[in-house]
Write a protein that holds these residues in place. Structure first.
Motif, short mmCIF file in Angstrom:
data_model
loop_
_atom_site.label_atom_id
_atom_site.label_comp_id
_atom_site.label_asym_id
_atom_site.label_seq_id
_atom_site.Cartn_x
_atom_site.Cartn_y
_atom_site.Cartn_z
N SER A 5 53.88 61.67 13.20
CA SER A 5 53.69 60.30 13.45
C SER A 5 53.00 60.21 14.81
O SER A 5 52.18 59.42 15.06
CB SER A 5 55.02 59.40 13.50
OG SER A 5 55.78 60.21 14.39
N LEU A 6 53.20 61.06 15.69
CA LEU A 6 52.52 61.01 17.13
C LEU A 6 51.10 61.18 16.90
O LEU A 6 50.32 60.63 17.38
CB LEU A 6 53.34 62.11 17.99
CG LEU A 6 54.61 61.67 18.50
CD1 LEU A 6 55.30 62.85 19.38
CD2 LEU A 6 54.68 60.43 19.32
N MET A 7 50.65 62.28 16.20
CA MET A 7 49.31 62.92 15.81
C MET A 7 48.71 61.56 15.31
O MET A 7 47.73 61.31 15.29
CB MET A 7 49.28 63.94 14.95
CG MET A 7 49.71 65.14 15.86
SD MET A 7 48.60 65.40 17.07
CE MET A 7 47.15 65.89 16.30
N THR A 8 49.28 60.74 14.14
CA THR A 8 48.78 59.62 13.37
C THR A 8 48.42 58.55 14.43
O THR A 8 47.40 57.93 14.41
CB THR A 8 49.82 59.32 12.36
OG1 THR A 8 49.97 60.38 11.48
CG2 THR A 8 48.87 58.05 11.70
N ILE A 9 49.30 58.25 15.46
CA ILE A 9 48.92 57.26 16.27
C ILE A 9 47.93 57.51 17.21
O ILE A 9 47.19 56.87 17.42
CB ILE A 9 50.24 56.83 17.05
CG1 ILE A 9 51.39 56.16 16.05
CG2 ILE A 9 50.13 56.07 18.31
CD1 ILE A 9 52.77 55.98 16.78
N SER A 10 47.92 58.85 17.61
CA SER A 10 46.91 59.38 18.55
C SER A 10 45.49 59.44 17.98
O SER A 10 44.68 58.73 18.73
CB SER A 10 47.40 60.79 19.20
OG SER A 10 48.71 60.52 19.98
N LEU A 11 45.42 60.20 16.89
CA LEU A 11 44.21 60.27 16.37
C LEU A 11 43.47 58.87 15.75
O LEU A 11 42.43 58.65 15.70
CB LEU A 11 44.03 61.35 15.26
CG LEU A 11 44.44 62.69 15.93
CD1 LEU A 11 44.26 63.56 14.79
CD2 LEU A 11 43.18 63.07 16.67
#
Length: 195
Positions: A5-11
């Motif tokens: 979820s962190l990668m989803t938000i970031s990218l």
């Protein structure tokens, strides 16, 4: 919160929903400060900082002040006041510690107050009802996406200064064509599924 979820938000904030090239927010400082690399670099450091700090303060104001007393309709006014305070603090800091950068940014630094990308991140976070950490991460990554777009565009504009192009396209017209092509390249991320 998982790393997916962190990668989803970031990218998502940096590439898929880039504020400048996909959502078309913050175009004024994008076009205004991209003529020289040093002003673009200064703006690319100031905007993520202001977006991140503003997101943290805006989340607190929204969660602990506006929602409890039932005045969510005042969000835009309250958010602009918070952003203006943060920008004023950053401007005073730059004027005291980095006067050359302060002079180079000129009018564009106070314009961060009304930069719709900064306000847009605050409104998107409050509308989605995200938690504190997600709001701050989204704002920081949206600022990084703004910086990425600004620095890429500034590098291209500097190369265009020394290239030959038809007389009708010299100057600002070729910059707009370049911005459009850059925006089209970021639209390729629209269907990206991260996980």
């Amino acid at each position: 919160m998982t790393w997916q979820s962190l990668m989803t938000i970031s990218l998502g904030a940096i590439l898929i929903e880039n504020f400048v090239l996909v959502k078309f927010l913050g175009i004024c400082p994008f076009l205004g400060t991209s003529k020289k690399m040093d002003t673009a670099l200064g703006m690319s450091m100031a905007v993520p900082f202001v977006m991140t700090v503003s997101a943290a303060v805006v989340w607190a104001v929204d969660s602990f002040l506006l929602k409890p007393i039932g005045v969510e309709y005042m969000r835009t006014v309250a958010f602009i006041l918070v952003i203006a305070s943060v920008v004023q603090t950053v401007e005073m800091f730059l004027k005291k510690t980095l006067p050359d950068l302060h002079r180079a940014l000129g009018i564009y630094l106070p314009l961060i107050t009304t930069n719709c990308a900064v306000l847009g991140a605050a409104i998107i976070n409050s509308s989605n009802g995200t938690g504190f950490f997600e709001s701050v991460l989204y704002a920081f990554c949206a600022g990084l996406g703004f910086s990425l777009a600004l620095l890429m565009f500034a590098a291209i504009r500097q190369r265009l200064e020394f290239s030959e192009c038809p007389a009708a396209f010299e100057g600002f017209p070729i910059a707009l064509v370049t911005a459009g092509l850059l925006a089209m390249s970021f639209m390729g991320f629209a269907g990206l599924e991260i996980f």
